[in-house]
Design a protein around this motif. Structure first.
Motif, PDB file in Angstrom:
ATOM      1  N   SER A 178       0.822  -1.203   0.000  1.00 23.01           N
ATOM      2  CA  SER A 178       0.000   0.000   0.000  1.00 23.01           C
ATOM      3  C   SER A 178       0.862   1.262   0.000  1.00 23.01           C
ATOM      4  CB  SER A 178      -0.922  -0.008   1.221  1.00 23.01           C
ATOM      5  OG  SER A 178      -1.732   1.138   1.244  1.00 23.01           O
ATOM      6  N   GLN A 181       2.367   1.701  -3.458  1.00 24.48           N
ATOM      7  CA  GLN A 181       1.366   2.103  -4.444  1.00 24.48           C
ATOM      8  C   GLN A 181       1.022   3.587  -4.334  1.00 24.48           C
ATOM      9  OE1 GLN A 181      -2.273  -0.154  -4.173  1.00 24.48           O
ATOM     10  NE2 GLN A 181      -3.255   0.930  -5.857  1.00 24.48           N
ATOM     11  N   ASN A 182       1.098   4.138  -3.110  1.00 26.75           N
ATOM     12  CA  ASN A 182       0.654   5.513  -2.894  1.00 26.75           C
ATOM     13  C   ASN A 182       1.781   6.498  -2.608  1.00 26.75           C
ATOM     14  OD1 ASN A 182      -2.477   5.291  -2.699  1.00 26.75           O
ATOM     15  ND2 ASN A 182      -1.732   3.580  -1.472  1.00 26.75           N
ATOM     16  N   SER A 184       3.956   8.204  -4.161  1.00 27.29           N
ATOM     17  CA  SER A 184       4.115   9.439  -4.943  1.00 27.29           C
ATOM     18  C   SER A 184       3.085  10.497  -4.575  1.00 27.29           C
ATOM     19  CB  SER A 184       4.011   9.131  -6.444  1.00 27.29           C
ATOM     20  OG  SER A 184       5.037   8.256  -6.844  1.00 27.29           O
ATOM     21  N   ASP A 185       2.005  10.089  -3.912  1.00 24.20           N
ATOM     22  CA  ASP A 185       0.930  11.028  -3.582  1.00 24.20           C
ATOM     23  C   ASP A 185       0.920  11.434  -2.115  1.00 24.20           C
ATOM     24  OD1 ASP A 185      -0.077  10.896  -6.227  1.00 24.20           O
ATOM     25  OD2 ASP A 185      -1.073   9.001  -5.751  1.00 24.20           O
ATOM     26  N   LEU A 186       1.912  10.986  -1.343  1.00 26.98           N
ATOM     27  CA  LEU A 186       1.937  11.270   0.093  1.00 26.98           C
ATOM     28  C   LEU A 186       2.679  12.575   0.366  1.00 26.98           C
ATOM     29  CD1 LEU A 186       2.780   7.724   1.539  1.00 26.98           C
ATOM     30  CD2 LEU A 186       0.533   8.777   1.275  1.00 26.98           C
ATOM     31  N   SER A 190       1.789  12.617   5.874  1.00 26.72           N
ATOM     32  CA  SER A 190       1.339  11.275   5.528  1.00 26.72           C
ATOM     33  C   SER A 190       2.489  10.284   5.500  1.00 26.72           C
ATOM     34  CB  SER A 190       0.640  11.291   4.162  1.00 26.72           C
ATOM     35  OG  SER A 190      -0.458  12.165   4.173  1.00 26.72           O
ATOM     36  N   ARG A 249      -8.076  11.200   5.068  1.00 29.57           N
ATOM     37  CA  ARG A 249      -6.703  11.460   4.639  1.00 29.57           C
ATOM     38  C   ARG A 249      -5.734  10.470   5.266  1.00 29.57           C
ATOM     39  NH1 ARG A 249      -4.142  14.755   0.760  1.00 29.57           N
ATOM     40  NH2 ARG A 249      -1.953  14.791   1.320  1.00 29.57           N
TER      41      ARG A 249
END
Length: 301
Positions: A178, A181-182, A184-186, A190, A249
């Motif tokens: 997880s 996968q995420n 690059s968007d954190l 986060s 979030r």
């Protein structure tokens, strides 16, 4: 995200470039690949491989694809290692025979094992016969962050953890997948929260010490609360800074969000209010705006 690939190199240079890549992306390592690994020297001994790498806070995350080979962190590589890390290798395709400290483990696809850069280890990676590659998700964790969470600094390496069944090993693998996968968007808050969650879960699987057993939840909650507060501080201007938005979030429930602030002397709502009032007071020191305009700027409506 950084990417290395041998695909754009001449076949005869691919293996030597690969050895440089794995050292730069991971730690000082030596790679061996010969006839035992299916190398056809008549075709130049090419090596189709790639690495993608990105970071959380202190943890480096990477996905690796390559061919059958032996990768070693031997005596010479240990001497050249500046920083102390623990690698968590989640096997995605193929399998790995790992050796460290007199212990040998076989890590199948779906399993993971830990390896410590402060001593020698050897990883025999074998490609999947159908896909003709092995693939690994590898997280490089600062040793100083992980060891205080473990029951012992010995016997946690070269142990295969099967994440294909339910339990904490499955939770570690799911967290790694997880995060990757995420990643690059954190944003920074986060990534802090993701790293704290990963370390606590990993320690529970590898052999939790008293800090994790007795205060692991408290430690994790404090780290998560600090990450949430940093997120709040950077989004105070948003009029939609609601408990539901913040909970989504950080992938927690609204009830969990409110429970994080119990016993701290300030509820979630009071924390948001305090941060907004402090922001307004700083701006009032030197401004031509009215109090109403400043208040509206910082989310008071």
């Amino acid at each position: 995200m950084r990417t290395w690939t041998t695909a754009d190199r001449p076949v005869g240079e691919q293996f030597s470039y690969w050895r440089e890549v794995i050292c730069e992306a991971f730690a000082p390592l030596a790679a061996e690949r010969d006839a035992r690994h299916g190398v056809d020297r008549r075709r130049g001994g090419g090596l189709d491989s790639w690495v993608q790498s990105s970071r959380l806070t202190g943890t480096n995350c990477a996905e690796v694809s390559s061919k059958t080979q032996l990768i070693s962190h031997g005596r010479a590589e240990v001497r050249r290692t500046d920083d102390e890390h623990v690698f968590v290798n989640l096997q995605l395709k193929g399998y790995c025979i790992g050796r460290q400290g007199g212990t040998t483990c076989v890590v199948p696809a779906g399993g993971f094992a830990l390896f410590d850069t402060t001593s020698e280890y050897h990883l025999d990676f074998v490609e999947d016969p159908d896909d003709r590659e092995w693939r690994v998700l590898s997280f490089r964790v600062p040793r100083a962050d992980l060891l205080p969470l473990l029951a012992t600094s010995d016997d946690f390496t070269a142990v295969a953890h099967d994440s294909r069944t339910s339990g904490v090993a499955n939770l570690v693998a799911s967290t790694m997948a997880s995060v990757w996968q995420n990643i690059s968007d954190l944003d920074r808050p986060s990534t802090d929260a993701a790293e704290a969650a990963f370390l606590t879960t990993l320690a529970a699987a590898a052999g939790p010490g008293e800090r994790v057993k007795d205060t692991g939840r408290e430690t994790f909650d404090a780290a998560l609360r600090a990450s949430i507060n940093r997120f709040l501080a950077s989004h105070l201007r948003s009029p939609d800074l609601t408990p539901a938005l913040v909970a989504r979030r950080f992938a927690i429930s609204v009830r969990k969000l409110h429970s994080l602030y119990e016993g701290t002397g300030s509820t979630f709502a009071q924390t948001v209010m305090r941060l907004r009032v402090e922001a307004c007071s700083r701006e009032l020191v030197n401004t031509t705006q009215t109090v109403t305009e400043i208040a509206a700027t910082w989310g008071f409506y």
